[in-house]
Design a protein around this motif. Structure first.
Motif, PDB file in Angstrom:
ATOM      1  N   GLN A  61     -33.318  15.347  14.512  1.00  0.00           N
ATOM      2  CA  GLN A  61     -32.986  14.311  13.697  1.00  0.00           C
ATOM      3  C   GLN A  61     -33.803  14.272  12.410  1.00  0.00           C
ATOM      4  O   GLN A  61     -33.749  13.264  11.702  1.00  0.00           O
ATOM      5  CB  GLN A  61     -33.389  13.096  14.408  1.00  0.00           C
ATOM      6  N   GLN A  62     -33.844  15.652  11.799  1.00  0.00           N
ATOM      7  CA  GLN A  62     -34.579  15.716  10.453  1.00  0.00           C
ATOM      8  C   GLN A  62     -33.771  16.413   9.594  1.00  0.00           C
ATOM      9  O   GLN A  62     -32.922  17.192   9.865  1.00  0.00           O
ATOM     10  CB  GLN A  62     -35.941  16.648  10.611  1.00  0.00           C
ATOM     11  N   VAL A  63     -33.854  15.576   8.455  1.00  0.00           N
ATOM     12  CA  VAL A  63     -33.197  16.305   7.163  1.00  0.00           C
ATOM     13  C   VAL A  63     -34.238  16.697   6.113  1.00  0.00           C
ATOM     14  O   VAL A  63     -34.952  15.820   5.740  1.00  0.00           O
ATOM     15  CB  VAL A  63     -32.011  15.157   6.501  1.00  0.00           C
ATOM     16  N   SER A  64     -34.145  17.823   5.877  1.00  0.00           N
ATOM     17  CA  SER A  64     -35.307  18.504   4.991  1.00  0.00           C
ATOM     18  C   SER A  64     -34.798  18.489   3.774  1.00  0.00           C
ATOM     19  O   SER A  64     -33.310  19.211   3.237  1.00  0.00           O
ATOM     20  CB  SER A  64     -35.380  19.792   5.215  1.00  0.00           C
ATOM     21  N   GLU A 128     -36.158  11.348   8.710  1.00  0.00           N
ATOM     22  CA  GLU A 128     -35.763  11.171  10.083  1.00  0.00           C
ATOM     23  C   GLU A 128     -35.075   9.887  10.097  1.00  0.00           C
ATOM     24  O   GLU A 128     -35.256   8.904  10.131  1.00  0.00           O
ATOM     25  CB  GLU A 128     -37.173  11.018  10.752  1.00  0.00           C
ATOM     26  N   LEU A 137     -25.455  12.262  10.065  1.00  0.00           N
ATOM     27  CA  LEU A 137     -26.520  13.374   9.601  1.00  0.00           C
ATOM     28  C   LEU A 137     -25.522  14.002   8.289  1.00  0.00           C
ATOM     29  O   LEU A 137     -26.214  14.315   7.291  1.00  0.00           O
ATOM     30  CB  LEU A 137     -26.741  14.173  10.377  1.00  0.00           C
ATOM     31  N   GLU A 138     -24.380  14.334   8.612  1.00  0.00           N
ATOM     32  CA  GLU A 138     -23.648  15.048   7.683  1.00  0.00           C
ATOM     33  C   GLU A 138     -23.398  14.091   6.221  1.00  0.00           C
ATOM     34  O   GLU A 138     -23.436  14.655   5.153  1.00  0.00           O
ATOM     35  CB  GLU A 138     -22.486  15.530   8.120  1.00  0.00           C
ATOM     36  N   LYS A 141     -26.674  13.912   4.494  1.00  0.00           N
ATOM     37  CA  LYS A 141     -26.933  15.136   3.697  1.00  0.00           C
ATOM     38  C   LYS A 141     -25.960  15.229   2.572  1.00  0.00           C
ATOM     39  O   LYS A 141     -26.424  15.544   1.361  1.00  0.00           O
ATOM     40  CB  LYS A 141     -26.378  16.291   4.649  1.00  0.00           C
ATOM     41  N   GLN A 154     -31.342  20.649   3.897  1.00  0.00           N
ATOM     42  CA  GLN A 154     -31.001  21.656   4.896  1.00  0.00           C
ATOM     43  C   GLN A 154     -30.914  20.819   6.298  1.00  0.00           C
ATOM     44  O   GLN A 154     -31.836  19.878   6.353  1.00  0.00           O
ATOM     45  CB  GLN A 154     -32.025  22.219   5.233  1.00  0.00           C
ATOM     46  N   LEU A 155     -29.783  20.732   6.968  1.00  0.00           N
ATOM     47  CA  LEU A 155     -29.321  20.303   8.163  1.00  0.00           C
ATOM     48  C   LEU A 155     -29.132  20.994   9.083  1.00  0.00           C
ATOM     49  O   LEU A 155     -27.805  21.580   8.944  1.00  0.00           O
ATOM     50  CB  LEU A 155     -28.606  19.128   8.026  1.00  0.00           C
ATOM     51  N   ASP A 156     -29.901  21.398  10.429  1.00  0.00           N
ATOM     52  CA  ASP A 156     -29.485  22.183  11.299  1.00  0.00           C
ATOM     53  C   ASP A 156     -28.736  21.425  12.480  1.00  0.00           C
ATOM     54  O   ASP A 156     -29.211  21.233  13.228  1.00  0.00           O
ATOM     55  CB  ASP A 156     -30.847  23.184  12.061  1.00  0.00           C
ATOM     56  N   SER A 157     -27.589  21.126  12.207  1.00  0.00           N
ATOM     57  CA  SER A 157     -26.704  20.208  12.878  1.00  0.00           C
ATOM     58  C   SER A 157     -25.676  21.134  13.894  1.00  0.00           C
ATOM     59  O   SER A 157     -25.030  20.230  14.773  1.00  0.00           O
ATOM     60  CB  SER A 157     -25.798  19.227  12.177  1.00  0.00           C
TER      61      SER A 157
END
Length: 299
Positions: A61-64, A128, A137-138, A141, A154-157
């Protein structure tokens, strides 16, 4: 009112006596009903545990948010203000020096970091968001990517989407399986009560001759089906709890090998009540259909 309650109490008592009169048949019927309810309930709890694991996994659930290398403290403060205004959930600031120190602490990276002429890492924010849905999340982002002095978000979705699709497919398959087993449960109850009706055919004929209504005749069989289904639901809850208890230790050991903590969720009072109620409802439905068709044949 008292007469109505007395009739239902008497019908329930007759249903209980009929269940106890044939203990072996009752036990076999309860096993069939319990197993039919156990498999969907077990699958539901496993999928729910996996869903909670996916939502609680580190980084899921993290967005860097990475700043540009030449970003100043003023630029960082502006991003902090934007995050506070947007209220995207919890977030923390990771200075570039702290990130370099963490990288240096990793095994085998100390010499590589020492050989670098300067710190190549940017300042970053780790966000978060409260909504872990891939679509949300998208959107977050895309919004943050347009902020000034933001180099990369960065979002590893990808795996989150795959995991979410797996959970949806599992729920759909589980729903179809539950529908099949529910139909089987109704069929078992239907057949059991049909045999009960045929076994009391003479008694039913005499009751009709002296003026008993179909509702009066049907009531004990309805209670019979509901009680049998409810008892089967309770047995299913016990079987599910036993199965999860047996799997708890192996699943915990397997999760520990991957450096994670995972435990299967045991059924709570709500799930037990749902199993008992669902079993009772399906048993009542099977009894309703069986008695209705049987009495029409008597006619």
């Amino acid at each position: 009112m008292n007469s109505w309650l007395a009739q239902h109490q008497a019908a329930c008592g007759r249903a209980v006596r009929r269940l106890l009169a044939a203990p072996l048949n009752t036990l076999l019927s309860l096993l069939v009903i319990g197993i039919a309810l156990t498999i969907p309930a077990f699958g539901y709890l496993v999928l729910d545990s996996l869903r909670q694991l996916g939502h609680g996994a580190a980084g899921a659930q993290q967005v860097s948010v990475f700043m540009q290398l030449d970003a100043s403290k003023k630029d960082v403060s502006e991003i902090e203000a934007r995050l506070q205004a947007a209220a995207p959930g919890r977030w923390r600031f990771v200075p570039r020096d702290e990130a370099l120190a963490r990288l240096k602490g990793n095994e085998g990276m100390a010499e590589i970091v020492a050989s670098l002429p300067r710190n190549p890492l940017p300042d970053a924010f780790v966000v978060e968001p409260p909504n872990p849905a891939p679509e949300a999340l998208e959107v977050l982002k895309k919004e943050i990517s347009g902020w000034p002095r933001v180099e990369h978000v960065q979002l590893d979705s990808a795996w989150v989407r795959r995991f979410d699709a797996f959970i949806r497919i599992g729920r759909l398959a589980l729903g179809m399986l539950a529908a099949v087993f529910a139909a089987g449960l109704v069929a078992v109850t239907f057949n059991t009560i049909r045999l009960q009706v045929l076994g009391h055919a003479a008694e039913i004929e005499v009751a009709r001759m002296i003026g008993a209504t179909d509702a009066f005749i049907s009531r004990p069989f309805h209670y019979f089906g509901a009680l049998q289904g409810a008892a089967g639901g309770l047995l299913a809850a016990l079987l599910v709890a036993l199965g999860l208890a047996l799997l708890a230790a192996p699943v915990g050991e397997l999760a520990a090998l991957y450096g994670a903590q995972f435990a299967l969720r045991t059924p709570g009072l709500a799930e037990v009540a749902a199993l008992v109620g669902c079993g009772g409802l399906l048993g009542w439905l099977g009894g309703q259909l069986s008695v209705h068709l049987s009495l029409r044949q008597f006619d």
